[in-house]
Write a protein that holds these residues in place. Structure first.
Motif, PDB file in Angstrom:
ATOM      1  N   PRO A 115      14.227 -12.249 -43.215  1.00 34.13           N
ATOM      2  CA  PRO A 115      14.452 -12.481 -44.635  1.00 34.13           C
ATOM      3  C   PRO A 115      14.035 -13.864 -45.099  1.00 34.13           C
ATOM      4  O   PRO A 115      13.723 -14.064 -46.256  1.00 34.13           O
TER       5      PRO A 115
ATOM      6  N   GLN B 202      10.071 -18.995 -50.567  1.00 29.43           N
ATOM      7  CA  GLN B 202      11.492 -19.046 -50.244  1.00 29.43           C
ATOM      8  C   GLN B 202      12.314 -19.605 -51.394  1.00 29.43           C
ATOM      9  O   GLN B 202      13.446 -19.178 -51.626  1.00 29.43           O
TER      10      GLN B 202
ATOM     11  N   LYS C 134      12.805 -16.769 -53.693  1.00 32.24           N
ATOM     12  CA  LYS C 134      13.757 -15.809 -53.132  1.00 32.24           C
ATOM     13  C   LYS C 134      15.194 -16.283 -53.330  1.00 32.24           C
ATOM     14  O   LYS C 134      16.081 -15.493 -53.659  1.00 32.24           O
TER      15      LYS C 134
ATOM     16  N   ARG D  76      16.053 -15.932 -57.031  1.00 26.79           N
ATOM     17  CA  ARG D  76      16.239 -14.530 -57.411  1.00 26.79           C
ATOM     18  C   ARG D  76      17.542 -13.963 -56.863  1.00 26.79           C
ATOM     19  O   ARG D  76      18.243 -13.220 -57.538  1.00 26.79           O
ATOM     20  N   GLY D  77      17.887 -14.322 -55.632  1.00 29.72           N
ATOM     21  CA  GLY D  77      19.077 -13.754 -55.004  1.00 29.72           C
ATOM     22  C   GLY D  77      20.366 -14.485 -55.296  1.00 29.72           C
ATOM     23  O   GLY D  77      21.439 -13.882 -55.313  1.00 29.72           O
TER      24      GLY D  77
END
Length: 359
Positions: free
Chosen positions: A48, A56, A59, A62-63
């Motif tokens: 991940p 990254q 990511k 977004r998360g």
């Protein structure tokens, strides 16, 4: 106000500004360093945390939102202020002693009165050791907070694998299993503050847990030692050149200090990066490593990294670290030097003001 205290306060101020600006890169870099993937898994899907620095960052945003890039910022700012303040204070104290010894040697007919490279290394190493021993607990908490989401994700992955294995062994796949998997997939990381992290570290290993990674961290004292050796030597050479050209020994611009700081940090980071990776892995939650890649100490971490992940694991996230540390160090040096100049100007004005009052 002593020059040691002035340099300590200026170093703390410069460190805080540099930390705020470069913190998102530091968060991503810590996650890159602590991501553990055995060599047998390299042929499969990427972990991940895989991808470049910008990938990254997107990511994480977004998360976890923008706040994910600033996990652990509060204790980090405290740690930066304490680290830079302590480091620069003791560095200036021992630098003054080294310069006094050099002048004494010149008066006795030995040397030219300037401090050599080896002396700069010793001065920086002593100051760094004081800094590490006093501030390591803060950085343990920062690392925990930066990698909390990463560890939670590993725990969820382990639970998912256990459920699937249990289902395959019993030859049962039904709505109950699907519900449990859906529940795991919808699970979000629990809130994780500084006190939570501190309690967790204490429950895991007691008071000694706050000094996890102290061995590689103490060895890494050579990082600022190398950094300051390059910086002070380069600054000395530049000032000597300016003096010979009759431009004044203090005529060094903020941009030149920025570039010297970048050069110094680049050389130090490239030579000590593997130790930084080992330190981060020891300080992070061991759940990140699953059941196999957990470490009991420095030697165990080094051996398992070599055995299961290969030598390349010691350089995970190095490009991100170079960008982050070089930029942060450049800003720190530039701001620190400007703050020291401001303190000197302020002190002169206060002195003149007092003299005028006396008159």
């Amino acid at each position: 106000m002593s020059n040691a205290l002035v340099n300590g306060l200026a170093g703390a101020g410069g460190g805080i500004i540099a930390q705020i600006i470069s913190y998102p890169l530091q968060t991503v870099n810590t996650r890159q360093q602590t991501e553990r993937v055995a060599k047998t898994k390299r042929g499969g899907r990427s972990p991940p945390g895989a991808g470049g620095t910008l990938v990254q960052i997107f990511k994480v945003v977004r998360g976890e939102g923008w706040g994910g890039l600033y996990s652990g910022l509060k204790p980090s700012l405290l740690g930066t202020a304490a680290s830079q303040g302590i480091y620069y204070y003791f560095y200036q104290v021992f630098k003054n002693k080294a310069e006094a010894i050099a002048i004494a040697h010149r008066n006795n007919g030995r040397g030219d009165g300037t401090v050599g490279m080896f002396s700069w290394l010793v001065v920086a190493a002593i100051a760094g050791s004081f800094n590490v021993l006093l501030t390591n607990p803060i950085w343990v908490l920062v690392t925990r907070m930066q990698t909390h989401t990463q560890a939670e994700r590993k725990v969820i992955e382990a639970k998912r694998e256990a459920l699937l294995m249990e289902a395959s062994e019993s030859n049962f796949i039904g709505s109950t299993l699907q519900d449990k998997l859906a529940q795991l997939d919808s699970t979000k990381p629990s809130p994780y503050g500084t006190l939570h992290a501190a309690r967790e570290v204490y429950n895991e290993a007691g008071i000694t847990g706050f000094w996890k990674g102290i061995i590689p961290t103490l060895i890494m004292v050579c990082n600022p030692s190398i950094q300051f050796m390059i910086y002070e030597s380069s600054l000395k050479h530049l000032r000597a050149k300016r003096s010979s050209n009759k431009q004044g020994i203090n005529n060094v611009t903020a941009l030149e200090v920025f570039l010297l700081g970048a050069l110094a940090k680049l050389g130090a980071t490239m030579s000590t990066y593997p130790l930084l990776v080992v330190k981060s892995r020891l300080q992070a939650k061991q759940e990140i490593g699953g059941s196999m890649l957990r470490y009991s100490g420095t030697f165990d971490a080094i051996m398992k990294m070599i055995r299961f992940e290969g030598l390349s694991s010691f350089y995970k996230g190095m490009s991100t670290k170079i960008v982050q540390s070089v930029f942060a160090a450049s800003v720190l040096f530039m701001v620190k030097e400007e703050l020291v100049k401001a303190f000197v100007v302020l002190a002169d004005k206060c002195q003149k003001f007092r003299l005028n009052i006396v008159k």
